[in-house]
Design an enzyme around this catalytic site. Structure first.
Site, PDB file in Angstrom:
ATOM      1  N   ALA A  10       2.071   5.492   5.752  1.00 45.66           N
ATOM      2  CA  ALA A  10       1.156   5.646   6.896  1.00 45.66           C
ATOM      3  C   ALA A  10       0.417   6.974   6.850  1.00 45.66           C
ATOM      4  O   ALA A  10       0.122   7.564   7.880  1.00 45.66           O
ATOM      5  CB  ALA A  10       1.945   5.530   8.193  1.00 45.66           C
ATOM      6  N   ARG A  16     -12.399   3.532   5.585  1.00 44.77           N
ATOM      7  CA  ARG A  16     -13.242   2.355   5.818  1.00 44.77           C
ATOM      8  C   ARG A  16     -13.288   1.941   7.296  1.00 44.77           C
ATOM      9  O   ARG A  16     -14.112   1.141   7.699  1.00 44.77           O
ATOM     10  CB  ARG A  16     -12.751   1.177   4.950  1.00 44.77           C
TER      11      ARG A  16
HETATM   12  C1  UD1 Z   1      -2.902  -1.595  -1.315  1.00 46.33           C
HETATM   13  C2  UD1 Z   1      -2.360  -1.990  -2.703  1.00 46.33           C
HETATM   14  C3  UD1 Z   1      -2.940  -3.342  -3.101  1.00 46.33           C
HETATM   15  C4  UD1 Z   1      -2.609  -4.374  -2.041  1.00 46.33           C
HETATM   16  C5  UD1 Z   1      -3.044  -3.915  -0.640  1.00 46.33           C
HETATM   17  C6  UD1 Z   1      -2.484  -4.860   0.405  1.00 46.33           C
HETATM   18  C7  UD1 Z   1      -2.063   0.106  -3.939  1.00 46.33           C
HETATM   19  C8  UD1 Z   1      -2.610   1.000  -4.988  1.00 46.33           C
HETATM   20  N1  UD1 Z   1      -2.772  -0.996  -3.669  1.00 46.33           N
HETATM   21  O1  UD1 Z   1      -4.297  -1.442  -1.432  1.00 46.33           O
HETATM   22  O2  UD1 Z   1      -2.413  -3.761  -4.349  1.00 46.33           O
HETATM   23  O3  UD1 Z   1      -3.230  -5.612  -2.376  1.00 46.33           O
HETATM   24  O4  UD1 Z   1      -2.540  -2.602  -0.346  1.00 46.33           O
HETATM   25  O5  UD1 Z   1      -2.975  -4.568   1.684  1.00 46.33           O
HETATM   26  O6  UD1 Z   1      -0.999   0.338  -3.417  1.00 46.33           O
HETATM   27  N2  UD1 Z   1      -1.256   5.436   1.973  1.00 46.33           N
HETATM   28  C9  UD1 Z   1      -0.545   6.607   2.026  1.00 46.33           C
HETATM   29  N3  UD1 Z   1      -0.818   7.601   1.148  1.00 46.33           N
HETATM   30  C10 UD1 Z   1      -1.779   7.467   0.180  1.00 46.33           C
HETATM   31  C11 UD1 Z   1      -2.506   6.263   0.124  1.00 46.33           C
HETATM   32  C12 UD1 Z   1      -2.211   5.262   1.029  1.00 46.33           C
HETATM   33  O7  UD1 Z   1       0.342   6.763   2.870  1.00 46.33           O
HETATM   34  O8  UD1 Z   1      -1.954   8.420  -0.580  1.00 46.33           O
HETATM   35  C13 UD1 Z   1      -0.942   4.369   2.945  1.00 46.33           C
HETATM   36  C14 UD1 Z   1      -2.100   4.041   3.843  1.00 46.33           C
HETATM   37  O9  UD1 Z   1      -2.038   4.780   5.049  1.00 46.33           O
HETATM   38  C15 UD1 Z   1      -1.906   2.544   4.093  1.00 46.33           C
HETATM   39  C16 UD1 Z   1      -1.150   2.058   2.871  1.00 46.33           C
HETATM   40  O10 UD1 Z   1      -0.642   3.198   2.225  1.00 46.33           O
HETATM   41  O11 UD1 Z   1      -1.127   2.300   5.244  1.00 46.33           O
HETATM   42  C17 UD1 Z   1      -2.036   1.268   1.909  1.00 46.33           C
HETATM   43  O12 UD1 Z   1      -3.116   2.083   1.487  1.00 46.33           O
HETATM   44  P1  UD1 Z   1      -4.584   1.509   1.336  1.00 46.33           P
HETATM   45  O13 UD1 Z   1      -5.443   2.614   0.892  1.00 46.33           O
HETATM   46  O14 UD1 Z   1      -4.958   0.737   2.521  1.00 46.33           O
HETATM   47  O15 UD1 Z   1      -4.347   0.534   0.092  1.00 46.33           O
HETATM   48  P2  UD1 Z   1      -5.225  -0.732  -0.307  1.00 46.33           P
HETATM   49  O16 UD1 Z   1      -6.449  -0.282  -0.980  1.00 46.33           O
HETATM   50  O17 UD1 Z   1      -5.377  -1.643   0.830  1.00 46.33           O
HETATM   51 CA    CA Z   2      -4.835  -1.519   2.960  1.00 46.57          CA
END
Ligand code: UD1
Ligand code: CA
Length: 456
Positions: A10, A16
């Protein structure tokens, strides 16, 4: 039973969403998405929950409270890097760790539980929760070999044209053998289009060292929706709304138009209640048997008694008894307490007031800071003058009193039991019981005067 842990990701900003509010705090039916995630995943008897926070860390922590431990991801270098932040708390422990994203609020406890069970039954090192997506755009794709075994996950932005055709997506939820997870995370690199440490790369790493990797396909894609923008947020709202409304309908509540009825998750509604279109019921509201709510009403944190009817009205933080009639167009503001069989009619505003049994405020009144007994009739247009610009004062109207139309009751003031206030009075002194009070200019009629005026 083997120990179970959860890591909730989180920390992202949620670019976006184009919002100042951090993504995981955006509400779906009034509850932040990350809170939905934690509430549901908790259903799997977890020994420990670790939430990874970064952007808006303080606000996120405040919302989640004691339900979780927290670790800080200072820079958002990807989901794999985010998981690594939980290492100090979890590394070395035996058991299963579920990793969930804070932006998938629709996954249910049943699905989390089924994933755990499948993972444990398969004795896998990793089990991915996947789904068949009608439109897999932007999700990571699950790549399988000819035997159907999961090989790896490829992100949309890194996928080949062929891989983009795969409709099985990574939901971002996985069960891992806890120790294997942290071992594999060490090997994740950021050599990809986005320059991020991807958690899904762990799958290929485990697979490459001949560990067992499994996939559990979620029965319903709708559940696995990841919320990255406000379009998806509105879809989530719709799915959640339908789910909650269906639960109430199966419990015996009539919802005339479920597409236009919004009921928040904590609301309790008893059997044979009817909810009419355009109604929003939120917070910790409780609606008792046979009540009728709506159309076009907003109820927040209210207790509504049996057989009470509320039409086109707004009510919040108040208690409304049995067989009360409210509206159309009433405004019940915080701390109102309306007793059984009372009536609050059109264009009446009520605030911090008690209304006794069978009392009526039927039309066009402001009643604030008042204590009204039972069987009182408050005539049309009556106003409790509760505020002198500095302080607020109490108006007391005792049982069986009758307040004539268009009266001003200048507080602090008491209208005694059974007394009668003449219409149009401005009452500034207490009225003793059983008396008549008239406080207005006496009327004079001048015979023929109007006729004479017209002649001139
Ligand atoms: C991610 C997955 C993707 C999957 C999708 C499903 C990865 C690389 N990709 O993509 O395969 O299909 O979710 O919804 O994992 N977050 C952190 N720290 C970070 C980056 C993200 O805590 O450095 C958290 C975000 O707050 C979020 C979650 O991880 O709650 C997912 O991150 P997000 O950037 O939404 O990943 P997606 O591009 O949706
Ligand atoms: Ca996501």
């Amino acid at each position: 039973m083997a120990k179970r842990y959860a890591i909730v990701l989180a920390a992202g900003q949620g670019t976006r969403m184009k919002s100042k509010l951090y993504k995981v705090l955006h509400p779906v039916l009034g509850r932040p998405m990350v809170q939905h995630v934690i509430d549901e995943v908790k259903g799997s008897q977890l020994d420990e929950i670790v939430t990874v926070v970064g952007h808006g860390a303080e606000q996120v922590k405040e919302r989640i409270g004691k339900k979780s431990k927290f670790v800080l991801q200072e820079k958002q270098l990807g989901t794999g890097h985010a998981c690594m932040q939980a290492e100090d708390l979890l590394r070395g422990k035996e058991g299963t760790t579920i990793v969930v994203c804070g932006d998938t609020p629709l996954i249910t406890k049943e699905t989390y539980q089924a994933l755990f069970e499948y993972h444990e039954k398969e004795q896998a090192k990793a089990t991915i929760l996947t789904a068949k997506a009608p439109n897999p755009f932007s999700y990571g794709r699950v790549v399988r070999d000819e035997q159907g075994e999961v090989k790896r996950i490829v992100e949309h932005k890194d996928a080949s044209d062929e891989e983009l055709l795969i409709d099985e997506i990574n939901t971002g939820t996985y069960c891992f053998d806890n120790q294997a997870l942290f071992e594999a995370l060490k090997k994740v690199t950021n050599e990809n289009t986005q320059g991020e440490y991807y958690l899904p790369d762990v799958i290929e790493i485990l697979q490459g060292s001949s560990e067992k990797v499994a996939a559990f396909i979620a029965p319903d894609f709708d559940e696995t929706l990841g919320i990255n923008d406000r379009v998806a947020l509105s879809t989530a709202e719709k799915v959640m709304k339908r789910r909650i409304n269906e639960r109430h309908m199966r419990n015996g509540v009539s919802i005339i138009d479920p597409d236009h009825t919004y009921i928040e998750p904590d609301v309790v509604i008893e059997q044979d209640v009817t909810v009419y279109p355009g109604t929003i019921i939120s917070g910790q509201s409780v609606i008792k048997e046979n009540a009728q709510i709506g159309p076009h009403s907003e109820i927040k944190n209210c207790y509504i008694g049996k057989e009470t009817v509320i039409k086109q009205s707004v009510a919040r933080d108040s208690k409304i008894g049995n067989r009360v009639a409210v509206g159309p167009y009433a405004h019940i503001r915080p701390e109102a307490a309306i007793s059984d069989d009372a009536k609050i009619g059109n264009f009446v505003e009520l605030k911090k007031s008690q209304i006794g049994e069978k009392s009526k405020v039927p039309h066009l009144s402001y009643i604030g800071d008042a204590d009204i007994g039972s069987n009182v009739n408050v005539g049309c247009g009556t106003i409790t003058v509760n505020y002198d610009g500095k302080d607020k004062y109490l108006t007391t109207i005792e049982d069986d009193a009758f307040i004539g139309c268009n009266s001003n009751l200048v507080a602090p003031v008491t209208i005694g039991k059974g007394s009668f206030v003449a219409a149009g009075s401005t009452i500034t002194k207490d009225v003793p019981k059983d008396s008549l009070s008239i406080a207005r200019e006496r009327q004079t009629n001048k015979d023929g005067y109007a006729k004479r005026l017209r002649k001139n």
